[in-house]
Design an enzyme around this catalytic site. Structure first.
Site, PDB file in Angstrom:
ATOM      1  N   CYS A  83      38.294 -65.729 -33.815  1.00  0.00           N
ATOM      2  CA  CYS A  83      39.072 -65.934 -32.590  1.00  0.00           C
ATOM      3  C   CYS A  83      40.127 -64.861 -32.366  1.00  0.00           C
ATOM      4  O   CYS A  83      40.454 -64.537 -31.224  1.00  0.00           O
ATOM      5  CB  CYS A  83      39.721 -67.309 -32.610  1.00  0.00           C
ATOM      6  SG  CYS A  83      40.603 -67.651 -34.144  1.00  0.00           S
ATOM      7  N   GLY A 117      39.381 -74.136 -31.843  1.00  0.00           N
ATOM      8  CA  GLY A 117      38.163 -73.999 -31.052  1.00  0.00           C
ATOM      9  C   GLY A 117      38.421 -73.319 -29.725  1.00  0.00           C
ATOM     10  O   GLY A 117      39.347 -72.516 -29.588  1.00  0.00           O
ATOM     11  N   GLU A 172      44.778 -74.045 -31.799  1.00  0.00           N
ATOM     12  CA  GLU A 172      44.469 -72.649 -32.126  1.00  0.00           C
ATOM     13  C   GLU A 172      43.185 -72.329 -31.385  1.00  0.00           C
ATOM     14  O   GLU A 172      42.101 -72.737 -31.796  1.00  0.00           O
ATOM     15  CB  GLU A 172      44.334 -72.480 -33.643  1.00  0.00           C
ATOM     16  CG  GLU A 172      44.424 -71.044 -34.098  1.00  0.00           C
ATOM     17  CD  GLU A 172      43.079 -70.350 -34.082  1.00  0.00           C
ATOM     18  OE1 GLU A 172      42.785 -69.656 -33.075  1.00  0.00           O
ATOM     19  OE2 GLU A 172      42.329 -70.511 -35.043  1.00  0.00           O
TER      20      GLU A 172
END
Length: 494
Positions: A288, A232, A254
């Protein structure tokens, strides 16, 4: 099943091998279908009592599971992988409905998920310590042992895949897991929970608790939780690290990224353009590790930009369940408005919008309330612009020019993030030289956003630490015990 028809009709918590309503509450959440804006579920967030029940169930199952041989765990994980393959269409459809990504992408995610289970099933059967010979016939050996009850906290951009990435190595090592999905995407983790049960894991080995920040806090602070793995944002990751530290719990984080993609003038232009699209527009840009800072050497800047814009304008936006759709809606209304806000600020700061960056309204009337936008390409960007410095998490590409290798390396590394990076060049010496200097945990040469489960994935700097996928992840879900065996008499100082 078609878009606009699904409604959740069963409980969304999973405990002791079955769907259950939570024993207590810490609020309620609504889950939406991004393609239509419909509410598909209103659910109760798990309170402290429910979290404790889930952890205690996992703790009991751990005692059984951790005593199984690696081969026994291997067979069960392989069976779970087989069931995922068999139910690929159903799971991918659920992913589209709850997340908004295209069915084309969702199928790829599900394939990566069962591959992950197969990979760690193989490792489960081959985990071993080492034997060390000591003087006088004495020796030592090491045992790789499970941690206990692990917590996985997932993100909404890859709901099923992230659940698989976190649970497969945990279970392969002999652990149990309590998993909390994002409240935006609560549905697909339940499918994996049911699959694990069908495959033969002990009831309670993999439990699902729904909820937001309060539920996550109960998990991180629970005294019987041995480890937390989170995917997140950086701010939330910092909070999770702080809460876990109070219990001396190891964490895998992560987190976010603002990754550079470097395009040298000697690149294969066609591949570089495709790579830039892959680096920016998968899952509507909500990835991401996306390479959203696209550095292009000046000699090819105009040609590259022209081709990128042409290809971006061809991306088919629409109903995520249609086979020809390549871009669905963003996750929800607030996030759509946030991404559009970044485009607005970029224009105010001097960037030029070459295409997209505005709301898209599909022709199908049932999609009129969905959260769609056109993919955006920005040029005339500078390193100090908000669109270049901050993670947008949407379909927005920023193109920047550069002259020399040394210059672009300095600029590429000038960020607090370090999740990923990429380089396109035909010069193999340059390629390896550049990636050696890039401050990023995952680097791509002449490709982008591929994720083989055999390779570790994770970041540098504020993008987190620990790894997912690859053999090394076993080390993050296990602990090493050293045993020293004396074969002679004790030499005492007393």
């Amino acid at each position: 099943m078609s878009t606009g028809t699904f409604v959740v009709s069963q409980p969304l918590n999973y405990r002791g091998g079955a769907r259950v309503e939570p024993a207590d509450a810490s609020g309620t959440e609504k889950a939406f279908e991004p393609a239509t804006g419909r509410v598909i579920a209103t659910f109760t967030c798990s309170g402290e009592k429910e979290v404790n029940l889930a952890v205690q169930n996992a703790k009991a199952a751990f005692k059984i599971w951790s005593q199984k041989s690696g081969m026994e765990r291997c067979r069960i994980l392989l069976e779970a992988a087989r069931i995922i393959r068999e139910r690929e269409g159903e799971i991918a459809t659920m992913e589209c409905i709850n997340n908004g990504k295209s069915i084309f992408e969702a199928r790829l995610d599900i394939n990566i998920s069962w591959q992950c289970l197969e990979y760690y099933a193989g490792l489960a059967a081959s985990m071993a310590g080492e034997h060390i010979q000591l003087p006088g016939g004495s020796f030592g050996y090491t045992r790789r042992e499970p941690l206990g009850v692990c917590v996985g906290i997932g993100a909404w951009n890859y709901p099923f895949q992230i659940t698989s990435w976190k649970s497969a190595p945990a279970l392969a090592c002999g652990n149990a897991m309590v998993f909390k999905p994002s409240p935006f995407t609560p549905v697909s983790a339940l499918l994996l929970a049911e699959i694990y049960t069908e495959a033969g894991v002990p009831p309670g080995l993999f439990n699902v608790v729904q909820g937001g920040a309060a539920t996550g806090q109960f998990l991180c602070q629970h005294p019987d939780v041995a480890k937390v793995s989170f995917t997140g944002s950086v701010p939330t990751g910092m909070k999770i690290m702080e809460m876990s530290a109070k219990g001396i719990k190891p964490v895998t984080l992560e987190l976010g990224g603002k990754s550079p993609l470097i395009i040298f003038s000697d690149c294969d232009m066609n591949n570089a353009v495709k790579g830039a699209l892959m680096a920016n527009f998968l899952t509507q840009g909500q990835v991401c590790c996306n390479g959203t800072r696209v550095f292009v050497q000046k000699e090819i800047l105009d040609k590259f930009t022209e081709e990128v814009v042409k290809q971006t304008q061809r991306i088919k936006i629409g109903d995520p369940l249609l086979e020809d759709t390549r871009m669905g809606p963003l996750i929800n209304r607030p996030h759509l408005e946030r991404v559009l806000g970044f485009v607005k600020v970029a224009k105010e700061q001097g960037a030029k919008v070459l295409c997209g960056g505005d709301i898209y309204v599909p022709e199908d009337p049932k999609l009129k309330d969905g959260y769609y936008m056109r993919p955006c390409v920005l040029t005339n960007c500078r390193d100090d612009m908000t669109c270049v410095k901050e993670e947008i998490f949407g379909p927005v590409m920023s193109i920047l020019s550069f002259d020399t290798e040394a210059e672009v390396l300095e600029r590429a590394n000038d960020t607090t993030f370090g999740l990923a990076a990429g380089v396109f060049t035909r010069d193999i010496q340059r390629a390896h030289r550049v990636v050696a200097e890039l401050q990023a945990g995952t680097c791509f040469i002449n490709n982008y956003n591929v994720s083989p489960v055999e390779l570790p994935f994770g970041g540098y700097k504020k993008s987190g630490f620990g790894r997912e996928n690859g053999r090394v992840t076993i080390e993050y879900y296990s602990q090493l015990k050293t045993v020293c065996v004396e074969m002679g008499d004790v030499e005492s100082a007393f």
